[in-house]
Design an enzyme around this catalytic site. Structure first.
Site, PDB file in Angstrom:
ATOM      1  N   GLU A   1       0.866  -1.026  -0.021  1.00  0.00           N
ATOM      2  CA  GLU A   1      -0.287   0.121   0.092  1.00  0.00           C
ATOM      3  C   GLU A   1       1.346   0.714   0.083  1.00  0.00           C
ATOM      4  OE1 GLU A   1      -3.320   2.362   2.380  1.00  0.00           O
ATOM      5  OE2 GLU A   1      -2.375   0.430   3.436  1.00  0.00           O
TER       6      GLU A   1
ATOM      7  N   LYS B   1      -8.456 -16.337  14.795  1.00  0.00           N
ATOM      8  CA  LYS B   1      -8.703 -15.865  13.759  1.00  0.00           C
ATOM      9  C   LYS B   1      -9.485 -16.499  13.128  1.00  0.00           C
ATOM     10  CE  LYS B   1      -3.852 -18.233  12.664  1.00  0.00           C
ATOM     11  NZ  LYS B   1      -3.483 -19.386  11.764  1.00  0.00           N
TER      12      LYS B   1
ATOM     13  N   ASP C   1       1.951 -14.752  12.646  1.00  0.00           N
ATOM     14  CA  ASP C   1       1.180 -15.421  11.416  1.00  0.00           C
ATOM     15  C   ASP C   1      -0.295 -14.443  10.875  1.00  0.00           C
ATOM     16  OD1 ASP C   1      -1.305 -17.404  10.721  1.00  0.00           O
ATOM     17  OD2 ASP C   1      -0.763 -18.784  12.528  1.00  0.00           O
TER      18      ASP C   1
ATOM     19  N   HIS D   1      -2.630   9.675  -1.414  1.00  0.00           N
ATOM     20  CA  HIS D   1      -2.933   7.997  -1.561  1.00  0.00           C
ATOM     21  C   HIS D   1      -2.630   8.434  -3.336  1.00  0.00           C
ATOM     22  CE1 HIS D   1      -3.791   6.440   1.952  1.00  0.00           C
ATOM     23  NE2 HIS D   1      -4.156   5.407   1.258  1.00  0.00           N
TER      24      HIS D   1
END
Ligand code: ADP
Length: 573
Positions: free
Chosen positions: A210, A343, A419, A518
């Site tokens: 990004e 998760k 993770d 951006h």
């Protein structure tokens, strides 16, 4: 027969492009009787290679002419640019099927345990006589095994841009990956310096695609540096695992809930649990949540410097065996019953914490907010109220009253081998901003479930480990510290960097710079997806066309780089 076999191994069925190429080459060839077999084989190889190259072209390409034009244009623009050669991109799977023996012969040798060539294994994989997952056990070096696997799954070489050489497969195998075919590269940027708790200023590596994220975080770090640094604290530590069990009645289930509270039962349970690892330490009687006859038993434990999922699962498994002996009618339905909660988005993690619970705070003088962030403490605080209090409430957010904590968490997680799925809970964050009586800005970030570690998982990979070394938190904590110090420090670095990211994005929202920065930093100016309408006029255009090709080296550095807008880092988000 070797011809038809070669065809089978390459799964020619449906690959009419290869057949067409082969026919064309055959028609144009001048073979004599004596060497026709050899000749035919080389023609087939050529046909496959050519069809493979064609396969890499986008279906909406405008043919040879167009790409020639683009490359000659860029060569003209950048005379020092080296032409794109196979050598400069040696990432083509070199393994080709051997053609000199029958599959039966190869299979016999394989069954006898004899060593075969890479191309022989490729043929045996292609006909299902060797399993792809067995290749590493058969090949002298894992890279060859990976090359064979690639050739088997990708005869048209569409994976040419996925690198696979020079990777530590020996370390990754049986720990991080199965059936490897290569590795994805993610660029790593650096944000900092960032001073935490008065320590040596750190540079924080962030892996992201990004654009604007690293620059933005960097600006937040500058504001923090000029304000004397950020303070962080770990408020709780405990990885969780929660099995679900079933009883014949709800009252039986409730007996278990009462049983774990009794000190003598807890002591025995803890002994079983803690006995499985020198780092596992059951912190309190597991919390039992009843749902009719189901009981969810949430174990919370220290895990040293490990994120702890393996360790605590193993310990929980052992504790459940003991519990089963105390409750013979209890049926363990799943070691993970979703109140853990790993998760998946869940309020329980946000409310009770998971992994490391950590806070970061900073006081920024009004002058710093004005000079670095181009806004005022009052504007920041008002924006924060409207967004974090009103907006997050209106959205029904859980642990989501922040600007973009997940951005920073994900970038540091990728860089340091965490993770990645655990970004879900690890990025839960409450950001507060208030104006102090002296006019300065107070900001805090509260992150209750940072699931990170410095041993185990992806932290063993050399590149990721080097990021942890760089941050002085690699591997187990030294013996003079409490176990878990490294992982706690990493969690604090994450929280401190999140705070920097929150400052910068909130300031950009206040000054309405979000979109402009951006567009400057998060949009490629290489034209990667040209429409056919645009392409029609591209020959007249000054801008070279890049149609899903590798940008040539010169295009990045050369004249076309002039199209990259110069960015003033102080004015971006
Ligand atoms: P996770 O539980 O995060 O998946 P693992 O249990 O797979 O991690 O890896 C942790 C392993 O590392 C365990 O075998 C543990 O004994 C060992 N270890 C060595 N030093 C430490 C430490 N300081 N903290 C935690 N574990 C450690």
């Amino acid at each position: 027969s070797s011809m038809s076999e070669a065809a089978r191994t390459y799964s020619l069925e449906g690959q009419s492009a290869i057949i067409d190429k082969f026919r064309a080459l055959l028609a144009a060839s001048e073979s004599n009787q004596a060497d026709w077999k050899k000749h035919a084989v080389s023609l087939l190889e050529k046909a496959i290679a050519e069809a493979g190259r064609d396969g890499r072209k986008p279906t909406f390409s405008f043919g040879e002419e167009d790409s020639d034009e683009a490359s000659s244009e860029s060569a003209e623009m950048q005379p020092t640019a080296e032409p794109l050669t196979e050598e400069s991109h040696p990432v083509v799977a070199e393994v080709r099927p051997t053609l000199d023996r029958t599959v039966e012969e190869l299979e016999n040798d394989y069954k006898k345990g004899l060593k075969l060539r890479a191309g022989d294994y490729l043929r045996l994989v292609n006909v299902g006589k060797v399993k792809s997952r067995e290749l590493e056990a058969l090949m002298p070096d894992f890279e060859t095994a990976v090359a064979v696997r690639r050739a088997a799954v990708d005869p048209l070489n569409k994976l040419a841009d996925l690198p696979y050489t020079n990777y530590p497969y020996t370390i990754a195998k049986d720990a991080c990956i199965e059936n490897p075919i290569g590795y994805i590269t993610v660029p790593v940027g650096i944000a900092g310096p960032l001073k935490i708790n008065g320590g040596v200023p750190l540079q924080v590596p962030m892996a992201t695609t990004e654009g604007a994220l690293v620059a933005s975080t960097n600006r937040g770090c500058a504001a923090i540096m000029r304000s004397g640094g950020v303070k962080t604290v770990v408020t709780a530590e405990g990885m969780t695992r929660a099995p679900v069990v079933k009883f014949s009645s709800a009252s039986d289930a409730n007996r278990l809930k009462q049983w774990v509270q009794a000190p003598e039962n807890f002591a025995k349970l803890k002994a079983e649990f803690d006995g499985t690892s020198r780092f596992a330490k059951l912190l309190s009687p597991p919390e039992v949540v009843l749902d009719g006859r189901y009981a969810h038993i949430r174990f919370t434990s220290k895990s040293g410097d490990a994120m702890g999922m393996n360790m605590i699962s193993k310990a929980t498994h052992q504790a459940m065996k003991f519990m089963q002996s105390a409750f013979p009618t209890m049926k363990v339905l799943a070691l993970s019953g979703n109140t853990c909660c790993d998760k998946k988005p869940a309020a329980i993690n946000w409310i009770k914490g998971r992994g490391r619970s950590v806070l970061a705070e900073c006081w920024l003088p009004e002058s710093v907010v004005k000079s670095v962030l181009k806004t005022t403490p009052a504007a920041m605080a008002e924006c924060a109220r409207s967004k974090f209090d009103s907006g997050s409430a209106a959205a029904g957010a859980i642990g989501g009253s922040n600007a973009h904590a997940a951005n920073i968490v994900a970038a540091i997680f990728i860089a340091t081998g965490q993770d990645l799925a655990q970004v879900i809970s690890s990025s839960m964050c409450s950001t507060r901003m208030e104006v102090e009586e002296d006019g300065s800005l107070y900001i805090s970030v509260t992150m209750n479930c940072v699931e990170c570690g410095t041993v185990g998982g992806g932290t063993v990979l050399p590149a990721q480990r080097s990021m942890l070394e760089f941050l002085s938190v690699a591997g187990p904590s030294p013996s003079f510290c409490d176990p878990g110090t490294h992982a706690n420090n990493l969690a604090q670095i994450i929280a401190a960097t999140v705070l920097a990211g929150e400052l910068s994005l909130m300031a950009a929202l206040c000054t309405d710079d979000l979109v402009s920065s951006h567009l400057k930093l998060n949009r490629s100016r290489l034209n990667l997806y040209e429409t056919s309408a645009e392409a029609g006029s591209s020959s007249n255009s000054l801008q070279p066309t890049v149609l899903l090709q590798r940008p040539q080296q010169g295009m990045i550095r050369g004249k076309s780089a002039e199209r990259t807008i110069k960015v003033n880092c102080s004015s971006i988000l």
